[in-house]
Write an enzyme that holds these catalytic residues in place. Structure first.
Site, PDB file in Angstrom:
ATOM      1  N   GLN A 192       0.864  -1.186   0.000  1.00  0.00           N
ATOM      2  CA  GLN A 192       0.000   0.000   0.000  1.00  0.00           C
ATOM      3  C   GLN A 192       0.902   1.239   0.000  1.00  0.00           C
ATOM      4  OE1 GLN A 192      -3.268  -0.029  -0.211  1.00  0.00           O
ATOM      5  NE2 GLN A 192      -3.807  -2.134   0.308  1.00  0.00           N
ATOM      6  N   CYS A 325      -9.447  -0.207  -4.989  1.00  0.00           N
ATOM      7  CA  CYS A 325      -8.683   0.984  -5.373  1.00  0.00           C
ATOM      8  C   CYS A 325      -9.270   1.612  -6.632  1.00  0.00           C
ATOM      9  CB  CYS A 325      -7.205   0.629  -5.575  1.00  0.00           C
ATOM     10  SG  CYS A 325      -6.950  -0.718  -6.736  1.00  0.00           S
ATOM     11  N   GLU A 359      -9.449   5.218  -2.305  1.00  0.00           N
ATOM     12  CA  GLU A 359      -9.582   3.815  -1.906  1.00  0.00           C
ATOM     13  C   GLU A 359     -10.910   3.671  -1.150  1.00  0.00           C
ATOM     14  OE1 GLU A 359      -6.655   2.047  -2.539  1.00  0.00           O
ATOM     15  OE2 GLU A 359      -7.106   0.141  -1.550  1.00  0.00           O
TER      16      GLU A 359
HETATM   17  C1  LIG Z   1      -4.551  -4.071  -4.315  1.00  0.00           C
HETATM   18  S1  LIG Z   1      -3.370  -5.346  -4.004  1.00  0.00           S
HETATM   19  C2  LIG Z   1      -3.817  -5.797  -2.362  1.00  0.00           C
HETATM   20  C3  LIG Z   1      -2.827  -6.612  -1.610  1.00  0.00           C
HETATM   21  C4  LIG Z   1      -3.009  -6.648  -0.069  1.00  0.00           C
HETATM   22  N1  LIG Z   1      -4.390  -6.813   0.318  1.00  0.00           N
HETATM   23  C5  LIG Z   1      -2.404  -5.438   0.605  1.00  0.00           C
HETATM   24  O1  LIG Z   1      -3.136  -4.678   1.271  1.00  0.00           O
HETATM   25  O2  LIG Z   1      -1.178  -5.234   0.489  1.00  0.00           O
HETATM   26  C6  LIG Z   1      -3.970  -6.612  -5.020  1.00  0.00           C
HETATM   27  C7  LIG Z   1      -3.171  -7.891  -4.959  1.00  0.00           C
HETATM   28  O3  LIG Z   1      -3.818  -8.842  -5.835  1.00  0.00           O
HETATM   29  C8  LIG Z   1      -2.824  -9.612  -6.481  1.00  0.00           C
HETATM   30  N2  LIG Z   1      -3.480 -10.151  -7.692  1.00  0.00           N
HETATM   31  C9  LIG Z   1      -3.635  -9.561  -8.894  1.00  0.00           C
HETATM   32  N3  LIG Z   1      -4.371 -10.340  -9.709  1.00  0.00           N
HETATM   33  C10 LIG Z   1      -4.711 -11.447  -9.001  1.00  0.00           C
HETATM   34  C11 LIG Z   1      -5.470 -12.608  -9.275  1.00  0.00           C
HETATM   35  N4  LIG Z   1      -6.041 -12.795 -10.457  1.00  0.00           N
HETATM   36  N5  LIG Z   1      -5.615 -13.535  -8.303  1.00  0.00           N
HETATM   37  C12 LIG Z   1      -5.046 -13.357  -7.083  1.00  0.00           C
HETATM   38  N6  LIG Z   1      -4.287 -12.277  -6.753  1.00  0.00           N
HETATM   39  C13 LIG Z   1      -4.135 -11.325  -7.698  1.00  0.00           C
HETATM   40  C14 LIG Z   1      -1.661  -8.668  -6.688  1.00  0.00           C
HETATM   41  O4  LIG Z   1      -0.451  -9.373  -6.810  1.00  0.00           O
HETATM   42  C15 LIG Z   1      -1.741  -7.803  -5.428  1.00  0.00           C
HETATM   43  O5  LIG Z   1      -0.919  -8.314  -4.416  1.00  0.00           O
END
Ligand SMILES: C[S@@+](CC[C@H](N)C(=O)[O-])C[C@H]1O[C@@H](n2cnc3c(N)ncnc32)[C@H](O)[C@@H]1O
Length: 367
Positions: A192, A325, A359
């Protein structure tokens, strides 16, 4: 926030409004967007209006032997050279010009560099120098001088190469409701960007967790929310697509002495098909999905929001917590979820002052 690049640099777009007016503007935009879903009021969480970004990337602009940080121009034509940026945390802000001068003075460090990334935490600052050339031992020697001079960790990256001098992670620590959490955040995974807002988001989620059994989490990253939420649940199954983030997440369980979370590297789509018993996955060997009684699902997807199948799949559990987001994809997904769920709480977290970005957090209960 004051910045001499307002109106030239494309990264800030709301600079003509003072911070209170920006917050009012964002809330009004969200009221309009979510009016069709009958959402009228939001909990609104403000951010420090400057020095709030703990993660930032700058391109490098070159003229002869001189290098500058550069951001995309507001008119989208070319770049604007900047000396520093008042949005970044003080740790980054303070060293930006000095670090660049030092890189400029060394041919090995300066040559073919095209971007610099900063990752700050409560304890450390990690700087990634990104190049269009292979990096060898001679680069290590010069880069190590930067580590010593500025008290930072330096990593070199170029296509297929990652050179780590001391370490490729930072440690972040913070206190929520009297409990200290520690995280290893490895360079290259998601984190984040606004650390102050991140803590407000976690606190808000924890305050609204009730009647907890087991938790299913999709898109868990390095366990940013998972680790504090685990204290409220009997067991947690948390999944994420990035190998780097899962490596961090496993370390974060150890750092925080938690043994009730199973972290799995799986996409949301794969996990959904496994839980629906459409396909078997080796990565799930030894995990009995029947053991879980999920009372809550927590999702924090990327800007694209959730895929249709995963959204449909989570629509069977009692409680859903959705962190987003991107208000547009959140609205699209809530249009589906609100057929079966009531929105109990809707919060806005101003992660990115001076920009239109926002967000959101939504807590839903099955009707
Ligand atoms: C907005 S971030 C949130 C991560 C965590 N909740 C945080 O607060 O740090 C979204 C996460 O989803 C992962 N991601 C993207 N596409 C995905 C998918 N199809 N399945 C699972 N994870 C995914 C990314 O690698 C990233 O870590």
């Amino acid at each position: 926030m004051e910045c001499s690049y307002f109106g030239k640099c494309g990264s800030c777009t709301l600079y003509t409004l003072d911070y209170n007016a920006q917050c009012a503007h964002k809330q009004e935009a969200m009221r309009t967007l979510f009016a069709p879903l009958h959402v009228k009021e939001f909990d609104f969480f403000t951010s420090p209006s400057e020095h709030y970004r703990g993660r930032s990337e700058f391109r490098i602009w070159k003229e002869g032997d001189t290098i500058s940080y550069a951001m995309g121009a507001v008119d989208k034509k070319g770049a604007v050279c900047i000396e520093t940026c008042p949005k970044v945390e003080m740790k980054i802000y303070d060293i930006m010009p000095k670090l660049l001068k030092q890189i400029e003075s060394s041919l090995i460090l300066r040559e073919k560099i095209f971007a610099i990334e900063f990752l700050a935490s409560s304890e450390h600052l990690l700087v990634t120098l990104i190049y269009h050339k292979p990096l060898k031992e001679e680069w290590d020697k010069e880069a190590r001088k930067l580590e010593e001079m500025f008290g930072v960790f330096v990593i070199g990256r170029s296509r297929g190469i990652k050179r780590i001098l001391s370490q490729d992670f930072v440690e972040d620590r913070f206190d929520i409701a009297g409990k200290m959490y520690r995280y290893h955040i490895i360079e290259g995974g998601f984190s984040q960007p606004n650390r102050a807002m991140n803590q407000k988001m976690i606190s808000w989620v924890l305050r609204h967790l009730e009647n907890c059994e087991d938790l299913l989490e999709l898109y868990c990253g390095y366990g940013n929310f998972t680790i504090p939420m685990a204290g409220k649940f009997k067991k947690v199954l948390a999944t994420e697509i990035s190998k780097t983030s899962i490596t961090s997440a496993l370390q974060n369980c150890e750092l925080n002495d938690i043994d009730t979370i199973t972290f799995l590297r799986m996409s949301a789509e794969e996990l959904t098909s496994a839980l629906k018993k459409e396909r078997e996955y080796n990565r799930l060997k030894g995990i009995n999905l029947e053991d879980y009684r999920f009372s809550h699902v927590f999702v924090d997807p990327p800007r694209a929001g959730m895929d249709e199948a995963s959204l449909e799949f989570i629509s069977q559990f009692e409680n859903i917590i959705y962190i987003s987001c991107n208000p547009e994809t959140l609205k699209r997904d809530l249009e589906v979820l609100t057929k079966k769920y009531a929105i109990l709480h809707f919060a806005l977290f101003d992660q990115f002052p001076n920009t239109e970005h926002l967000e959101s957090g939504v807590i839903l209960k099955r009707i």
